[in-house]
Design a protein around this motif. Structure first.
Motif, PDB file in Angstrom:
ATOM      1  N   TYR A  22      17.296  18.028  64.092  1.00 25.79           N
ATOM      2  CA  TYR A  22      18.725  17.878  63.842  1.00 25.79           C
ATOM      3  C   TYR A  22      19.350  17.101  64.998  1.00 25.79           C
ATOM      4  CZ  TYR A  22      18.301  21.544  60.282  1.00 25.79           C
ATOM      5  OH  TYR A  22      17.953  22.278  59.178  1.00 25.79           O
ATOM      6  N   ASP A  75      23.675  18.610  57.154  1.00 32.18           N
ATOM      7  CA  ASP A  75      22.492  19.470  57.086  1.00 32.18           C
ATOM      8  C   ASP A  75      22.677  20.772  57.852  1.00 32.18           C
ATOM      9  OD1 ASP A  75      20.660  17.581  55.686  1.00 32.18           O
ATOM     10  OD2 ASP A  75      21.059  16.373  57.461  1.00 32.18           O
ATOM     11  N   GLY A  82      18.146  24.468  51.834  1.00 28.26           N
ATOM     12  CA  GLY A  82      17.710  24.167  53.187  1.00 28.26           C
ATOM     13  C   GLY A  82      18.818  23.839  54.161  1.00 28.26           C
ATOM     14  N   HIS A 134       7.103  18.144  66.108  1.00 22.07           N
ATOM     15  CA  HIS A 134       8.324  18.683  65.503  1.00 22.07           C
ATOM     16  C   HIS A 134       8.700  17.856  64.270  1.00 22.07           C
ATOM     17  CE1 HIS A 134       9.012  21.359  68.861  1.00 22.07           C
ATOM     18  NE2 HIS A 134       8.820  20.356  69.689  1.00 22.07           N
ATOM     19  N   HIS A 135       9.020  18.550  63.203  1.00 24.59           N
ATOM     20  CA  HIS A 135       9.310  17.849  61.946  1.00 24.59           C
ATOM     21  C   HIS A 135      10.647  18.248  61.334  1.00 24.59           C
ATOM     22  CE1 HIS A 135       5.166  16.439  62.015  1.00 24.59           C
ATOM     23  NE2 HIS A 135       4.791  17.690  62.242  1.00 24.59           N
ATOM     24  N   ASP A 136      11.406  19.067  62.024  1.00 31.50           N
ATOM     25  CA  ASP A 136      12.689  19.534  61.499  1.00 31.50           C
ATOM     26  C   ASP A 136      13.751  19.261  62.556  1.00 31.50           C
ATOM     27  OD1 ASP A 136      14.283  20.647  59.548  1.00 31.50           O
ATOM     28  OD2 ASP A 136      14.032  22.689  60.275  1.00 31.50           O
ATOM     29  N   LYS A 183      17.929  15.047  60.507  1.00 36.57           N
ATOM     30  CA  LYS A 183      18.989  15.830  59.885  1.00 36.57           C
ATOM     31  C   LYS A 183      20.208  15.814  60.795  1.00 36.57           C
ATOM     32  CE  LYS A 183      15.819  18.767  57.317  1.00 36.57           C
ATOM     33  NZ  LYS A 183      15.366  20.155  57.036  1.00 36.57           N
TER      34      LYS A 183
END
Length: 218
Positions: A7, A54, A77, A3-5, A36
């Protein structure tokens, strides 16, 4: 884990003092490490902290909310998610479809953040009736409801609109005048949609027609 996104959420709907004295410090640390920051908040957070957020959950009416326009001006984004008005709402699939579909989408929201299953037991007689629950959680997975089917239809409406707009934006760049005009006609149709009153099935049929015409033209 691939996982790279990511929050990270911290707290909920803070006031001015919390934003200035605590949230900025925490956000700074996490974002420098590549994460984020996720927060449900009011316009206070934007007023004091537009550069560090974010993902922002906004509890305003889907079709008349004013905060998405603010968040959509700062950075690419970012996610402005609709939630909490209603968290679940009346058990009316047509209403649920509007509230979780084109209404927030046309008003600039880029995500949804309501609960599928959060609070409340399976047994309706044991307390409040389905508090914050679209589906019932059971051993084998979620138990569907007509309310959840309305939610799903709303998501599908947004998918049709997103695809149509992507194709229309592509058409606008064409060297062919008629293709450019077709793209603008599609976008113009969507701009005139009244998501509180118009028939959603007719809107989807029209979007489907434009999608097919745009794909052929492109």
């Amino acid at each position: 884990f691939g996982h790279h996104d990511i929050y990270i959420g911290y707290g909920d709907e803070p006031g001015i003092e919390q934003v200035t004295n605590r949230y900025r410090f925490v956000q700074e640390i996490w974002q420098r490490e590549g994460f984020k920051f996720f927060l449900a908040s009011t316009q206070i957070v934007f007023n004091k902290n537009p550069h560090l957020q974010d993902w922002n959950n906004v509890a305003q009416e889907a079709g008349t909310a004013t905060i998405p326009a603010l968040w959509n001006t700062v950075g690419s984004g970012k996610r402005t998610a609709w939630y909490a008005t209603q968290h679940v709402g009346s058990e009316n699939p047509a209403f649920n479809r509007r509230q979780n579909g084109l209404a927030p989408w046309l008003n600039g929201f880029t995500a949804l953040a309501n609960y599928a299953h959060h609070l409340g037991p399976y047994n309706d007689a044991s307390g409040h009736y389905k508090p914050m629950v679209y589906v019932y959680g059971i051993y084998g997975g979620p138990l569907d409801t007509i309310q959840w089917e309305g939610f799903r239809e709303g998501i599908d409406d947004m998918r049709y609109a997103t695809l149509m707009c992507a194709l229309a934006r592509q058409a606008e760049k064409s060297d062919d005048l008629e293709v450019r005009r077709l793209g603008m006609k599609a976008l113009g149709f969507l701009a005139l949609v009244d998501c509180d009153r118009d028939d959603l099935d007719e809107i989807r049929m029209e979007m489907t027609s434009y999608i097919l015409k745009l794909k052929e033209a492109l």
